[in-house]
Design an enzyme around this catalytic site. Structure first.
Site, PDB file in Angstrom:
ATOM      1  N   GLY A 129     -18.755  -2.896  -2.297  1.00 55.67           N
ATOM      2  CA  GLY A 129     -19.510  -3.571  -3.519  1.00 55.67           C
ATOM      3  C   GLY A 129     -18.708  -4.308  -4.787  1.00 55.67           C
ATOM      4  O   GLY A 129     -17.685  -4.308  -4.514  1.00 55.67           O
ATOM      5  N   TYR A 152       0.981  -1.173   0.412  1.00 52.40           N
ATOM      6  CA  TYR A 152      -0.221   0.202  -0.086  1.00 52.40           C
ATOM      7  C   TYR A 152       0.778   1.080   0.368  1.00 52.40           C
ATOM      8  O   TYR A 152       0.905   1.789   1.186  1.00 52.40           O
ATOM      9  CB  TYR A 152      -0.480   0.095   0.821  1.00 52.40           C
ATOM     10  CG  TYR A 152      -2.335  -1.371   1.308  1.00 52.40           C
ATOM     11  CD1 TYR A 152      -2.400  -1.566   0.307  1.00 52.40           C
ATOM     12  CD2 TYR A 152      -2.935  -1.496   2.703  1.00 52.40           C
ATOM     13  CE1 TYR A 152      -2.734  -3.094   0.665  1.00 52.40           C
ATOM     14  CE2 TYR A 152      -3.432  -2.208   2.408  1.00 52.40           C
ATOM     15  CZ  TYR A 152      -4.746  -2.890   1.466  1.00 52.40           C
ATOM     16  OH  TYR A 152      -4.936  -3.651   1.581  1.00 52.40           O
ATOM     17  N   PRO A 204     -19.441   3.403  -6.150  1.00 54.66           N
ATOM     18  CA  PRO A 204     -20.420   3.536  -7.182  1.00 54.66           C
ATOM     19  C   PRO A 204     -21.761   4.843  -6.190  1.00 54.66           C
ATOM     20  O   PRO A 204     -21.958   4.399  -4.556  1.00 54.66           O
ATOM     21  CB  PRO A 204     -20.476   3.136  -7.999  1.00 54.66           C
ATOM     22  CG  PRO A 204     -20.772   1.610  -6.520  1.00 54.66           C
ATOM     23  CD  PRO A 204     -19.749   1.210  -6.306  1.00 54.66           C
ATOM     24  N   PHE A 234     -13.846  -4.582   0.860  1.00 51.40           N
ATOM     25  CA  PHE A 234     -14.288  -3.788   0.133  1.00 51.40           C
ATOM     26  C   PHE A 234     -15.835  -4.322   0.437  1.00 51.40           C
ATOM     27  O   PHE A 234     -17.017  -4.115  -0.532  1.00 51.40           O
ATOM     28  CB  PHE A 234     -13.984  -4.341  -1.657  1.00 51.40           C
ATOM     29  CG  PHE A 234     -12.536  -4.133  -2.426  1.00 51.40           C
ATOM     30  CD1 PHE A 234     -12.375  -3.233  -1.866  1.00 51.40           C
ATOM     31  CD2 PHE A 234     -12.360  -5.002  -3.008  1.00 51.40           C
ATOM     32  CE1 PHE A 234     -11.040  -3.156  -2.213  1.00 51.40           C
ATOM     33  CE2 PHE A 234     -11.031  -5.227  -3.512  1.00 51.40           C
ATOM     34  CZ  PHE A 234     -10.558  -3.464  -2.890  1.00 51.40           C
TER      35      PHE A 234
END
Length: 294
Positions: A222, A70, A230, A218
């Site tokens: 989604g 990361y 989104p 996540f």
């Protein structure tokens, strides 16, 4: 799937990772170095990222999830965590991952062989400024045997470099194989309100049976995955959010925590306001009717 009748009461509680106790609402560091996943965007301001981490700790977060891969052009999530918490608070648990890696240009390399895991563990130790890693996840690729890789981590655990072993992106068969080699305290798989595949549910059920942690990644994003969440399109989520005076993302996080007392959440952000909203989601209690509708 909701496990038990009083899961709502545990939504803002703690869970154990081996001998460790963590807040069920944790913090994921993937977007700490950059606004885009895996550093695919401008680097964040260093002081702001450190302020986010320290604010999370002030709000009671004790579980921070990170990885050496990361990083952005200027920032490393591991080193930001090290800078934010130089005193290594005994109540603070940092989980990291091995298996994947990126070179200095940010390009992905082949998954690590068993003999390469020591180097990845040592790199995490160096970046985090620690002598021992609280929890190390083996990120698995494919459906093959995990025995050699888990065996390599078990050796590092015996040497004292690793405190606890976890698995990521695994099947129930791989969890069973690994558990014959080392004590697995946590599984980190993809799972969320609209990411409930039969395979994901099977692993959740198995971790619940074993009474070990299940940590979805996540969970809020989604289908957006690493691209982020989104715009909300589920009218049920929107309706329940309006009823609670909450955001749809908060309802998705609350739903995640309601899936079982062993289910943890690790939403990530580089913004203090979003962080505070995420932590507040742990206090949202969904009714049986709302859970059934979701």
């Amino acid at each position: 799937m909701v496990v038990g009748s009083d899961v709502q009461e545990a939504a803002d509680s703690e869970w154990r990772l081996g001998t460790l106790r963590v807040s069920r609402m944790g913090f994921g560091a993937m977007r700490l170095a950059s606004a885009a996943a895996f550093g695919q965007g401008p680097s964040r301001d260093r002081a702001e990222s450190i302020a986010v981490l320290r604010r999370a700790r002030e709000l009671g977060v004790t579980h921070f999830d990170t990885a050496a891969f990361y990083f952005s052009a200027l920032r490393s999530a591991n080193e930001l965590i090290n800078a934010a918490f130089p005193d290594h608070d005994d109540d603070l648990v940092v989980a990291t991952k091995v298996g994947p890696s990126r070179n200095a240009s940010g390009e992905w390399a082949d998954p690590a062989r068993p003999d390469q895991l020591r180097g990845q563990v040592e790199e995490n130790l160096r970046q985090l400024g620690r002598d021992r890693l609280d929890l190390v996840y083996l990120r698995v690729f494919g459906s093959g045997s995990v025995g050699e890789h888990v065996g390599a981590l078990a050796e590092l655990q015996a040497e004292g470099l690793i405190g606890n072993v976890g698995l990521s992106n695994v099947s129930t068969a791989q969890l069973t194989e690994a558990s014959d080699i080392a004590e697995v305290v946590s599984v980190q798989n993809r799972f969320g309100l609209d990411q409930r595949t039969p395979e994901a549910l099977a692993v959740l059920e198995e971790t619940t049976r074993r009474q070990i942690a299940f940590v979805p990644y996540f969970a809020m994003a989604g289908t957006g995955g690493e691209r982020g969440r989104p715009d909300e399109t589920n009218p049920v989520v929107t309706d329940i959010a309006n009823r609670h005076g909450a955001s749809p993302s908060q309802i998705r996080l609350a739903w995640t925590l309601h899936q079982g007392p062993n289910v943890l959440a690790i939403p990530g952000t580089g913004d203090i306001a979003h962080l505070e909203q995420n932590v507040a989601a742990a206090r949202i209690h969904l009714s049986r009717e709302e859970l059934d509708s979701l």
